[in-house]
Design a protein around this motif. Sequence first.
Motif, PDB file in Angstrom:
ATOM      1  N   ASP A 186     -33.123 -12.936  10.860  1.00  0.00           N
ATOM      2  CA  ASP A 186     -32.596 -14.290  11.059  1.00  0.00           C
ATOM      3  C   ASP A 186     -33.136 -14.900  12.355  1.00  0.00           C
ATOM      4  OD1 ASP A 186     -31.140 -14.147   8.731  1.00  0.00           O
ATOM      5  OD2 ASP A 186     -29.228 -13.665   9.709  1.00  0.00           O
ATOM      6  N   CYS A 187     -33.168 -14.095  13.395  1.00  0.00           N
ATOM      7  CA  CYS A 187     -33.718 -14.554  14.668  1.00  0.00           C
ATOM      8  C   CYS A 187     -35.173 -14.970  14.500  1.00  0.00           C
ATOM      9  CB  CYS A 187     -33.601 -13.428  15.709  1.00  0.00           C
ATOM     10  SG  CYS A 187     -34.564 -13.663  17.230  1.00  0.00           S
ATOM     11  N   ASP A 190     -35.615 -18.295  12.793  1.00  0.00           N
ATOM     12  CA  ASP A 190     -35.325 -19.413  13.701  1.00  0.00           C
ATOM     13  C   ASP A 190     -36.489 -19.656  14.660  1.00  0.00           C
ATOM     14  OD1 ASP A 190     -32.850 -19.813  12.570  1.00  0.00           O
ATOM     15  OD2 ASP A 190     -31.738 -18.752  14.138  1.00  0.00           O
ATOM     16  N   GLU A 281     -25.826 -19.968  17.257  1.00  0.00           N
ATOM     17  CA  GLU A 281     -26.965 -20.765  16.798  1.00  0.00           C
ATOM     18  C   GLU A 281     -28.067 -20.745  17.844  1.00  0.00           C
ATOM     19  OE1 GLU A 281     -27.953 -25.275  15.131  1.00  0.00           O
ATOM     20  OE2 GLU A 281     -25.908 -24.726  15.738  1.00  0.00           O
ATOM     21  N   LEU A 282     -29.298 -20.506  17.378  1.00  0.00           N
ATOM     22  CA  LEU A 282     -30.459 -20.353  18.264  1.00  0.00           C
ATOM     23  C   LEU A 282     -30.186 -19.332  19.370  1.00  0.00           C
ATOM     24  CD1 LEU A 282     -31.997 -23.937  18.733  1.00  0.00           C
ATOM     25  CD2 LEU A 282     -32.830 -22.046  17.313  1.00  0.00           C
ATOM     26  N   GLU A 287     -33.378 -25.687  22.376  1.00  0.00           N
ATOM     27  CA  GLU A 287     -34.794 -25.633  22.008  1.00  0.00           C
ATOM     28  C   GLU A 287     -35.672 -25.663  23.250  1.00  0.00           C
ATOM     29  OE1 GLU A 287     -35.947 -28.489  19.123  1.00  0.00           O
ATOM     30  OE2 GLU A 287     -34.606 -27.723  17.560  1.00  0.00           O
TER      31      GLU A 287
END
Length: 441
Positions: A186-187, A190, A281-282, A287
């Motif tokens: 999953d990481c 992303d 999340e993230l 970002e």
Amino acid sequence: MTSVDELIRSIHEPRTDSHSGRPINLRTAGAAPSVSTCDTDLARDPWSIDQRPASTYGPGASVADLIPLGAPRQGKLPDEYTVATEAELERRIWDAKQALGDRVLILGHFYQRDEVVKFADFVGDSFQLARAATTQPQAEAIIFCGVHFMAETADILSKPQQAVILPNLAAGCSMADMANIDQVEDCWADLEALYGTEPDEQGRVPVIPVTYMNSSAAIKDFCGKRGGIVCTSSNAHTVLEWAFERGQRVVFFPDQHLGRNTAKAMGIPLEQMPMWNPNRELGGNTEQQLNEAKVILWNGFCSVHKRFSVAQIEQARAEHPGVRVVVHPECPMDVVDAADESGSTDYITKAIAAAPDGTTFAIGTEINLVQRLATQYPQHTIFCLDPVVCPCSTMYRIHPGYLAWTLERLLAGEVVNRISVDESVSEGSLLALERMLAAKP
């Protein structure tokens, strides 16, 4: 010097006075008045712990870490091993070992209890032992007295016809379990969505996965199949240099402290080392933070090395002027910064061996190794930074009773507790390990 097992039992188990016949406790009797342990259950034999519901890793440093659902469980050990005396188990192990000869190879990790490691043909860290497994192709079975990920690595590197055995299946590793393959995938999804996959003008891809040896075969396989690599605590610097030649940044599994300490020593600022929390999340980052990152650290740690503190170092310096403080790079950054040196278990061992007689060492690593070094080098004063005796929870699950059982079953023609890595996983794992071997300083 008293072994860790003997020390723990002397603190918690009553002994009988030879004159009065009354039970005494060596701690209250003055034998070790300042010594304590982190868990009274350490004095119990591991088979009593193995039959409990598996909610934690058992007594010791990792007792507070939650064990994943589906983690391997150890079945009931036959009564003949649980009721046997230490002397009887020792005799049975030596007899079986002699009868099996070079058909069996016993590997013992530095952190293993003395009562087990004395039977080992090779003693070392996880990768030294995995390499040792490749040097004895005639051995039909390799008994790995360590933890699960180590046995997996030995199976990957050994011959297909060789059986790798873990004496107690409950000997896992909480750090390795802090990064499971679903979370890692999953990481990666992303990060690929954020960075893309195209290389820059120098041909460097956006991100390279690097995993510490202390990880599952599935994570090693993941890294191998995505251009990544494995590292150890002794070659992490070299491996990160290798990765930066090929990638613009690194995602480092699963030990944040080894990753941070190594990258910091290479001159990478802390603000370029965000932490990835797989439950957010993230990873809990923006970002912008990830775009500016050079090393993305997985939120994992070793519960043994997390116990060491700057306060312990300050106390050691106050009580022992001129003490040489050496800690493992799995320790938190402030501990590594406050120490005189940091290095792998092999580094620590060699530093002590090369020191002039009369050196005083305060060591920040697992207590079994520290106690053993103190015995091997009586010309020095060697003690553990942590005054509380708190061994690795899962290494401590290996007991002479389990070793006797596995050896005697081999002698009877039965392989128990075999660790087998599926070929679909071992292929990428071997690739990542081979890259590590090829990455020379």
